[in-house]
Design a protein around this motif. Sequence first.
Motif, mmCIF file in Angstrom:
data_model
loop_
_atom_site.group_PDB
_atom_site.id
_atom_site.type_symbol
_atom_site.label_atom_id
_atom_site.label_comp_id
_atom_site.label_asym_id
_atom_site.label_seq_id
_atom_site.Cartn_x
_atom_site.Cartn_y
_atom_site.Cartn_z
ATOM 1 N N GLY A 7 0.785 -1.234 0.000
ATOM 2 C CA GLY A 7 0.000 0.000 0.000
ATOM 3 C C GLY A 7 0.812 1.276 0.000
ATOM 4 N N ALA A 8 2.138 1.172 -0.032
ATOM 5 C CA ALA A 8 2.969 2.383 0.010
ATOM 6 C C ALA A 8 2.636 3.319 -1.141
ATOM 7 C CB ALA A 8 4.442 1.999 -0.044
ATOM 8 N N LEU A 9 2.535 4.603 -0.822
ATOM 9 C CA LEU A 9 2.289 5.720 -1.753
ATOM 10 C C LEU A 9 0.863 5.786 -2.290
ATOM 11 C CD1 LEU A 9 5.584 5.990 -3.869
ATOM 12 C CD2 LEU A 9 4.834 7.460 -2.005
ATOM 13 N N ARG A 10 -0.022 4.860 -1.902
ATOM 14 C CA ARG A 10 -1.388 4.919 -2.433
ATOM 15 C C ARG A 10 -2.104 6.189 -2.003
ATOM 16 N NH1 ARG A 10 -4.477 -0.664 -3.592
ATOM 17 N NH2 ARG A 10 -2.750 -1.738 -4.644
ATOM 18 N N ARG A 11 -1.908 6.594 -0.765
ATOM 19 C CA ARG A 11 -2.540 7.829 -0.313
ATOM 20 C C ARG A 11 -1.789 9.048 -0.852
ATOM 21 N NH1 ARG A 11 -6.409 7.786 3.743
ATOM 22 N NH2 ARG A 11 -6.922 5.707 4.522
ATOM 23 N N ALA A 12 -0.472 8.981 -0.826
ATOM 24 C CA ALA A 12 0.324 10.138 -1.250
ATOM 25 C C ALA A 12 0.086 10.492 -2.714
ATOM 26 C CB ALA A 12 1.805 9.856 -1.013
ATOM 27 N N ALA A 25 0.914 13.459 6.068
ATOM 28 C CA ALA A 25 1.482 14.063 7.277
ATOM 29 C C ALA A 25 2.960 13.718 7.392
ATOM 30 C CB ALA A 25 0.725 13.577 8.517
ATOM 31 N N GLY A 26 3.318 12.489 7.056
ATOM 32 C CA GLY A 26 4.722 12.093 7.110
ATOM 33 C C GLY A 26 5.583 12.874 6.139
ATOM 34 N N LEU A 27 5.071 13.090 4.940
ATOM 35 C CA LEU A 27 5.825 13.862 3.951
ATOM 36 C C LEU A 27 5.958 15.321 4.372
ATOM 37 C CD1 LEU A 27 4.278 12.233 0.770
ATOM 38 C CD2 LEU A 27 6.692 12.103 1.442
#
Length: 450
Positions: A18-23, A310-312
């Motif tokens: 799921g990495a980057l799916r939201r970003a 938020a992390g970015l």
Amino acid sequence: MSERSVFLFPGLGAYSPGALRRARRSHPQVDATFQEIDAAAVLAGAPPVSTTLFDGEPRSIRQLLAEPAEVLQLAIFGISVAVHRVLTERGARPHLLVGHSFGEMAALVAAGAFSLADGVTLVCARAAALRPWEGRGAMTAVGMDQESAGHVPGVLDEPELVVACLNAPRQTVLAGPPTALDRVERLAEVLDVPHARLHLPYASHHPTMRPAVADFVARMADARQLPLQAAVHSPVHGRRYTDDDDLKQALAECLVLPVRFTDTVRSLHSRGYTTYVESGALNTLTRCVEHTVPGVRTTAPLLDPEEEDAGLRAALTSVARPRATPIQAEEEPVPSHPAPAREPEPTDVRPAAAPPGRVPPPVGAAPDREHLVVELRALYAETLEYPPELLTEDALLEAELGVDSLKQTSLLGRVADRFGLPAGAAELPVWELPTLRHVADHVAAAKARR
């Protein structure tokens, strides 16, 4: 001495479903990066990766390991490059880029030494050069310091074992034949030392891989080296790269030389590098930094898939600074050519992976789940020497409680023994069980299948 910042580019363990799916919803650089990677991958004869990452249900690392090696490796490479693009195009100005083994390719692409398309060529060339070595070696991370781990080959009379990677003061990776690593893991059990077999089909950073070096170089022939636009430090070669270096040869030598990440972090910290950002999934390298030089600032923007934006933003804040000239002298002067290779007094990659965040738990939870959580809390509290009240069922074991993945792997072995789970039930990657709730559901499902 002013504070300096480092972007860290992790190796092949840095995959999170799921990495980057939201970003990607708010950062167009993600889709743009993977469109370029897909086009270059097809030209190189490899499958496109964006559909694997972004379509359908998120896929686990085990599922991707069943695909051609290029799929997982291009996914990890692309995630690192995309994070770097998102942050730098929004104003981040890291002083230095550091790649860990496989991650050196992403770091060099991020620094402009290779185009993104040629970076894909590098990844595919590496996978092809190592294909004949698959199944002939393996790697195990152990919770030992360098000196202790260095005695293991002699203690076990296994001369083909080497110390392949120094990740943190008490995290070392050994590489060698799978049978020899089986003995390492049995010894670790006897000594009550955390350990974890890495998800790699070969013994990276092992001197017996020397024949793959020339093959890798030959397969990279069409990749064009460009002037560096940012400073890149290699934990393998122990210094900053320059434009006088043959970077393709340097990358190939990384196949057989040890990775001294701990030494790199200590050296950089002594020169004022106090902020570290994980340019990739999980927090594998930032955790190693924290264990090596406590008190520094670290950010892992993709640690929790639900909080990527938020992390970015946090990462962007930590490394924003006025734009400087492309490469300033951030370190003391270095020789123009790579230092002579040390004899593989081994060291390697893939720090044990960290949990990605709140993953959907396995289905099939049994009725005694509440009792399971109580038992697990007691077991984890006793082993970790934590107050039981800290171990709530939804607390993230690594991100919130600081339990690294080696310790979690060891704990899963104890869980399997305590509950009489079938063989293989403790082998699930720990990042798929980030909380006691997930562990309890996994135990319940495994018991139900017996």
